[in-house]
Scaffold this motif. Sequence first.
Motif, PDB file in Angstrom:
ATOM      1  N   ASN A 161     -14.857 -31.021  18.943  1.00  0.00           N
ATOM      2  CA  ASN A 161     -14.320 -32.292  18.468  1.00  0.00           C
ATOM      3  C   ASN A 161     -13.956 -32.200  16.990  1.00  0.00           C
ATOM      4  O   ASN A 161     -14.609 -31.513  16.213  1.00  0.00           O
ATOM      5  CB  ASN A 161     -15.329 -33.416  18.695  1.00  0.00           C
ATOM      6  CG  ASN A 161     -16.689 -33.085  18.114  1.00  0.00           C
ATOM      7  OD1 ASN A 161     -17.222 -32.011  18.350  1.00  0.00           O
ATOM      8  ND2 ASN A 161     -17.243 -34.006  17.363  1.00  0.00           N
ATOM      9  N   GLN A 162     -12.872 -32.878  16.637  1.00  0.00           N
ATOM     10  CA  GLN A 162     -12.371 -32.952  15.261  1.00  0.00           C
ATOM     11  C   GLN A 162     -12.094 -31.562  14.668  1.00  0.00           C
ATOM     12  O   GLN A 162     -12.296 -31.335  13.474  1.00  0.00           O
ATOM     13  CB  GLN A 162     -13.357 -33.734  14.382  1.00  0.00           C
ATOM     14  CG  GLN A 162     -13.552 -35.167  14.846  1.00  0.00           C
ATOM     15  CD  GLN A 162     -14.519 -35.934  13.979  1.00  0.00           C
ATOM     16  OE1 GLN A 162     -15.371 -35.354  13.327  1.00  0.00           O
ATOM     17  NE2 GLN A 162     -14.406 -37.250  13.972  1.00  0.00           N
ATOM     18  N   SER A 330     -15.921 -36.202  26.136  1.00  0.00           N
ATOM     19  CA  SER A 330     -14.564 -36.377  26.648  1.00  0.00           C
ATOM     20  C   SER A 330     -14.066 -35.117  27.330  1.00  0.00           C
ATOM     21  O   SER A 330     -14.573 -34.020  27.110  1.00  0.00           O
ATOM     22  CB  SER A 330     -13.624 -36.733  25.489  1.00  0.00           C
ATOM     23  OG  SER A 330     -13.501 -35.633  24.615  1.00  0.00           O
ATOM     24  N   ALA A 333     -12.424 -32.711  24.574  1.00  0.00           N
ATOM     25  CA  ALA A 333     -13.335 -31.946  23.717  1.00  0.00           C
ATOM     26  C   ALA A 333     -14.756 -32.060  24.277  1.00  0.00           C
ATOM     27  O   ALA A 333     -15.649 -32.638  23.650  1.00  0.00           O
ATOM     28  CB  ALA A 333     -13.277 -32.445  22.278  1.00  0.00           C
TER      29      ALA A 333
END
Length: 349
Positions: A161-162, A330, A333
């Motif tokens: 993530n990110q 999710s 990710a």
Amino acid sequence: MTNFVLATAEPKTMLSHMALYGLAAIVEDSGLDDVRLFWTGGMESRPVLTAPRATPETIGEIVRAHAAQRATPDSWPSRAVSDGEPRALMSPRLSVIPSSEGWSSLQDRRRDVLDRLTRSRALLDLRLLAALGEPSYWSLNRKGERFQDDGASRLEMQPRNQGSEFVGNRIRPLAAAVAARTAAAVSDGLLGRSCRDEIGKDAATSRTPTGFASPGPTDNALAWCALWGISQFPIAQRIRIRVRGGREGFAITTGHIGQGTAGHCYVPIWYGRWRTARLRSIVASRQLREFAATGLPSEEVGPIDPTACQWLAIRGVGAVVRFTVERFGSDSAPERRAALGEIVKTGRR
């Protein structure tokens, strides 16, 4: 022989096994002679590293110095994808590389790192990088769309993530945290006398275990060793190999069964004292892989050799610990994590 016991590590947590493997690899790479590893018997089995000079002071300094060398600006974990790009060059999974020029630059820079490590005979570093894999430019679907993560080890479970990635968000900060400790503080963390999670701020939600255990405060020296434990699990890259009902081309990872990023991880529990070379030969064996699939649907691994159990028992393997890889978060990710292990016994006593 002096025994160095990872007192808080227990067999149903994958982090325990990986920490033992990584610690043994680091200590052996330092030049310490006659390093062996084993599990204690009884109801509360614990992993042990043993060697003639495996005192807490010696082990703590070896691990601290190992981390300090990987925290320098010239080390491979510090290398970036490009001059203006902070992402770590040697991460096996990166955000999308859109252009041919980007792929060429990435490959050139990676080869430069590997050449330097080869010239300096940095065998353990090379072994870890080979086991982690690399972004795959070669894995495409029928539409020509690239599956960039198919060249990575399934044991590399850093959440993405990110834009986070394995080397930049785990190896680098852990190296700095362990290097900043005293040798005594490093050995205390490994022995279970203390637990300091500097990079996770000792939070209940800390992701320092990086998929090898549930979130929570994890001693950073223990986590550092666990990530280096991946070095003992080589991968085999594949190009467009069709899997029934699944994806094509993802790398086969030693110690992992299943299609894609879920499936199961597995490790042996053995009797006697093993060198790391023997550990690598057993974890990479067809027999261990097939026995680890006992009771799973046949499409996970294919036909199982009925003599695999006997083959393992003769070589001192008393059980296999199998970990279901669970997915959270999710679809874009997902966070992957090894659940508590299931012990499958071979019958060896």
